[in-house]
Design a protein around this motif. Sequence first.
Motif, PDB file in Angstrom:
ATOM      1  N   TRP A  42       0.665  -1.215  -0.045  1.00 57.79           N
ATOM      2  CA  TRP A  42       0.054  -0.023   0.001  1.00 57.79           C
ATOM      3  C   TRP A  42       0.749   1.077   0.050  1.00 57.79           C
ATOM      4  CZ3 TRP A  42      -1.481   4.595   2.041  1.00 57.79           C
ATOM      5  CH2 TRP A  42      -2.671   5.191   1.757  1.00 57.79           C
ATOM      6  N   ILE A 160       3.609   7.203   7.433  1.00 58.96           N
ATOM      7  CA  ILE A 160       4.225   6.459   6.389  1.00 58.96           C
ATOM      8  C   ILE A 160       5.035   7.267   5.636  1.00 58.96           C
ATOM      9  CG2 ILE A 160       2.472   4.868   6.246  1.00 58.96           C
ATOM     10  CD1 ILE A 160       1.217   6.483   3.856  1.00 58.96           C
ATOM     11  N   LEU A 161       5.047   8.814   5.783  1.00 60.17           N
ATOM     12  CA  LEU A 161       5.565   9.802   4.844  1.00 60.17           C
ATOM     13  C   LEU A 161       7.065  10.067   5.205  1.00 60.17           C
ATOM     14  CD1 LEU A 161       2.780  12.098   4.048  1.00 60.17           C
ATOM     15  CD2 LEU A 161       3.617  10.067   2.540  1.00 60.17           C
ATOM     16  N   LEU A 196      -1.615  21.180   7.133  1.00 55.90           N
ATOM     17  CA  LEU A 196      -0.227  20.569   7.379  1.00 55.90           C
ATOM     18  C   LEU A 196       0.273  21.128   8.461  1.00 55.90           C
ATOM     19  CD1 LEU A 196       1.620  18.135   7.407  1.00 55.90           C
ATOM     20  CD2 LEU A 196       2.674  19.077   5.158  1.00 55.90           C
ATOM     21  N   LYS A 209      -5.412  14.464   1.607  1.00 53.10           N
ATOM     22  CA  LYS A 209      -5.818  14.647   0.055  1.00 53.10           C
ATOM     23  C   LYS A 209      -5.819  16.281  -0.235  1.00 53.10           C
ATOM     24  CE  LYS A 209      -9.143  11.035  -0.592  1.00 53.10           C
ATOM     25  NZ  LYS A 209      -8.314  10.341  -1.040  1.00 53.10           N
ATOM     26  N   ASN A 273       9.717  11.427   2.836  1.00 52.24           N
ATOM     27  CA  ASN A 273       9.794  12.929   2.759  1.00 52.24           C
ATOM     28  C   ASN A 273      10.558  13.569   3.825  1.00 52.24           C
ATOM     29  OD1 ASN A 273       9.071  15.535   3.134  1.00 52.24           O
ATOM     30  ND2 ASN A 273       7.019  15.290   2.512  1.00 52.24           N
ATOM     31  N   PHE A 303       7.974  22.882  -2.554  1.00 50.23           N
ATOM     32  CA  PHE A 303       6.672  22.891  -2.022  1.00 50.23           C
ATOM     33  C   PHE A 303       6.239  22.439  -0.434  1.00 50.23           C
ATOM     34  CE2 PHE A 303       6.595  19.114  -4.627  1.00 50.23           C
ATOM     35  CZ  PHE A 303       6.058  18.195  -4.002  1.00 50.23           C
TER      36      PHE A 303
HETATM   37  N1  COA Z   1      -2.122   2.059   4.728  1.00 51.35           N
HETATM   38  C1  COA Z   1      -3.388   1.386   4.360  1.00 51.35           C
HETATM   39  N2  COA Z   1      -4.249   1.831   3.963  1.00 51.35           N
HETATM   40  C2  COA Z   1      -4.477   3.270   4.303  1.00 51.35           C
HETATM   41  C3  COA Z   1      -3.432   4.028   4.764  1.00 51.35           C
HETATM   42  C4  COA Z   1      -2.209   3.447   5.000  1.00 51.35           C
HETATM   43  N3  COA Z   1      -1.286   3.936   5.182  1.00 51.35           N
HETATM   44  N4  COA Z   1      -3.744   5.342   4.592  1.00 51.35           N
HETATM   45  C5  COA Z   1      -5.133   5.387   4.359  1.00 51.35           C
HETATM   46  N5  COA Z   1      -5.567   3.807   4.106  1.00 51.35           N
HETATM   47  C6  COA Z   1      -6.699   3.674   3.561  1.00 51.35           C
HETATM   48  C7  COA Z   1      -7.949   4.674   3.897  1.00 51.35           C
HETATM   49  O1  COA Z   1      -8.507   4.161   5.250  1.00 51.35           O
HETATM   50  C8  COA Z   1      -8.946   4.323   2.764  1.00 51.35           C
HETATM   51  O2  COA Z   1      -9.538   3.136   2.949  1.00 51.35           O
HETATM   52  P1  COA Z   1     -11.281   3.165   2.514  1.00 51.35           P
HETATM   53  O3  COA Z   1     -11.282   3.357   1.107  1.00 51.35           O
HETATM   54  O4  COA Z   1     -11.478   1.761   2.867  1.00 51.35           O
HETATM   55  O5  COA Z   1     -11.778   3.997   3.290  1.00 51.35           O
HETATM   56  C9  COA Z   1      -7.880   4.072   1.609  1.00 51.35           C
HETATM   57  O6  COA Z   1      -6.710   3.786   2.362  1.00 51.35           O
HETATM   58  C10 COA Z   1      -7.808   5.778   0.927  1.00 51.35           C
HETATM   59  O7  COA Z   1      -7.534   6.561   1.943  1.00 51.35           O
HETATM   60  P2  COA Z   1      -7.089   8.002   1.429  1.00 51.35           P
HETATM   61  O8  COA Z   1      -6.941   8.834   2.692  1.00 51.35           O
HETATM   62  O9  COA Z   1      -7.967   8.462   0.358  1.00 51.35           O
HETATM   63  O10 COA Z   1      -5.725   7.820   1.088  1.00 51.35           O
HETATM   64  P3  COA Z   1      -4.805   8.685   0.024  1.00 51.35           P
HETATM   65  O11 COA Z   1      -4.920   8.005  -1.213  1.00 51.35           O
HETATM   66  O12 COA Z   1      -5.296   9.963  -0.194  1.00 51.35           O
HETATM   67  O13 COA Z   1      -3.381   8.522   0.567  1.00 51.35           O
HETATM   68  C11 COA Z   1      -1.642   9.807   1.416  1.00 51.35           C
HETATM   69  C12 COA Z   1      -3.116   9.121   1.622  1.00 51.35           C
HETATM   70  C13 COA Z   1      -1.485  10.385   3.052  1.00 51.35           C
HETATM   71  C14 COA Z   1      -0.716   8.787   1.314  1.00 51.35           C
HETATM   72  C15 COA Z   1      -2.004  10.834   0.423  1.00 51.35           C
HETATM   73  O14 COA Z   1      -3.123  11.607   0.763  1.00 51.35           O
HETATM   74  C16 COA Z   1      -0.811  11.863   0.334  1.00 51.35           C
HETATM   75  O15 COA Z   1       0.474  11.559   0.287  1.00 51.35           O
HETATM   76  N6  COA Z   1      -1.079  13.096   0.522  1.00 51.35           N
HETATM   77  C17 COA Z   1      -0.053  14.183   0.226  1.00 51.35           C
HETATM   78  C18 COA Z   1       0.743  14.056   1.674  1.00 51.35           C
HETATM   79  C19 COA Z   1       1.921  14.840   1.645  1.00 51.35           C
HETATM   80  O16 COA Z   1       2.690  14.879   0.532  1.00 51.35           O
HETATM   81  N7  COA Z   1       2.354  15.528   2.612  1.00 51.35           N
HETATM   82  C20 COA Z   1       3.626  16.314   2.733  1.00 51.35           C
HETATM   83  C21 COA Z   1       3.719  17.471   1.715  1.00 51.35           C
HETATM   84  S1  COA Z   1       5.217  18.395   1.714  1.00 51.35           S
END
Ligand code: COA
Length: 321
Positions: A42, A160-161, A196, A209, A273, A303
């Motif tokens: 994932w 995770i990031l 954030l 998101k 990150n 960014f």
């Molecule tokens: N492991 C497994 N499943 C996860 C999960 C994880 N770490 N995080 C979320 N999920 C699940 C959710 O519960 C959801 O399940 P559902 O569909 O059954 O409800 C599904 O995965 C999708 O969740 P969602 O929150 O929509 O995931 P996403 O595709 O938005 O990914 C991030 C989450 C955090 C990876 C993503 O939003 C992201 O990377 N955003 C940018 C963050 C970033 O770059 N920050 C720093 C900027 S400098």
Amino acid sequence: MASHQLAGSSLGFRFSGVGSYLPAEIVTNDDLAEAMDSSDHWIRERTGIGQRHVGGTTSELATEAARAAMKRANVGPDEIDQLLLATTSPDYICPGTAPAVAEALGLDCGALDIQAACSGWVYGLVHANGLLLQGMERILVVGAEALDRITDYTDRGTGILFGNGAGAAVVERDPSGEGQLLSFDLGAAGEFVHILYAEHGDVLQMDGKEVFRQAVKAILRSANNALDRADLSVGEIDLVIPHQANIRIVESAWKKLGFSMEQTGMRLEETGNTSAASIPLVLDKMLDEGRLKSGDNVMFLGFGAGMTWATTIHRWAGESR
Ligand code: COA
């Protein structure tokens, strides 16, 4: 908005030495999956991240990266006129971290922190150029993070990031004029503070998101501004190093901008990150791989939280390995 095209400046701008440092301890996706409901599959698929480094303090990591950069530039502590340290995870809330790094390196010059989150190191390059214009000869620009101090590695939305690391560059005047800061674009949008952030004494909170959406917007806007100001097209950029946040952010933005992954420097799989450290960490690797030669057009694209963004385009001069 004011124009930031600097082409033709006789001052010049060269990267005389680049260095980076990652602490030894690694946390894999499988390690994280033991503490949260997630999986290596994932995390890789949704972010492009395979592992992250943890451990060390920001000042320790910064000092190691800065030492490596100074060694490559073949300069001693008395030859640095200013230290700019970009970090979003300082050792203390007060004082800044830069004075401790300056002390560890034996510098005898001004030292200050830049807090512009993941854009900080690129902000630092632009401010270094300003100091060179004011008469300084050589600036040490460091990006360093101990994000493990403000990351909850049991929270699957953020844990995770993020990881630790540091990167540094010694930048100086280039009297030959070959190396140039061709253009830059800096921006901030404080209406997005709460997508954030970390409160005092707390860990990072994120609306993943919304950060994703706003990051893609910021990249498009900032990259296009910098390209316009340098009068360059996407195809004329030899190497672009974006902040290493999420591979899907980069891919979404690249689809609209027209950059290819072959033009792009990445190290996300290995580091996660690392906020202000991410771009110089990639730059060091690109130099190791011989991906840069004099005269190349290089774009750095930061960014992150704030929101802030910062793009620079350079005609490369300096280190090549
Ligand atoms: N492991 C497994 N499943 C996860 C999960 C994880 N770490 N995080 C979320 N999920 C699940 C959710 O519960 C959801 O399940 P559902 O569909 O059954 O409800 C599904 O995965 C999708 O969740 P969602 O929150 O929509 O995931 P996403 O595709 O938005 O990914 C991030 C989450 C955090 C990876 C993503 O939003 C992201 O990377 N955003 C940018 C963050 C970033 O770059 N920050 C720093 C900027 S400098």
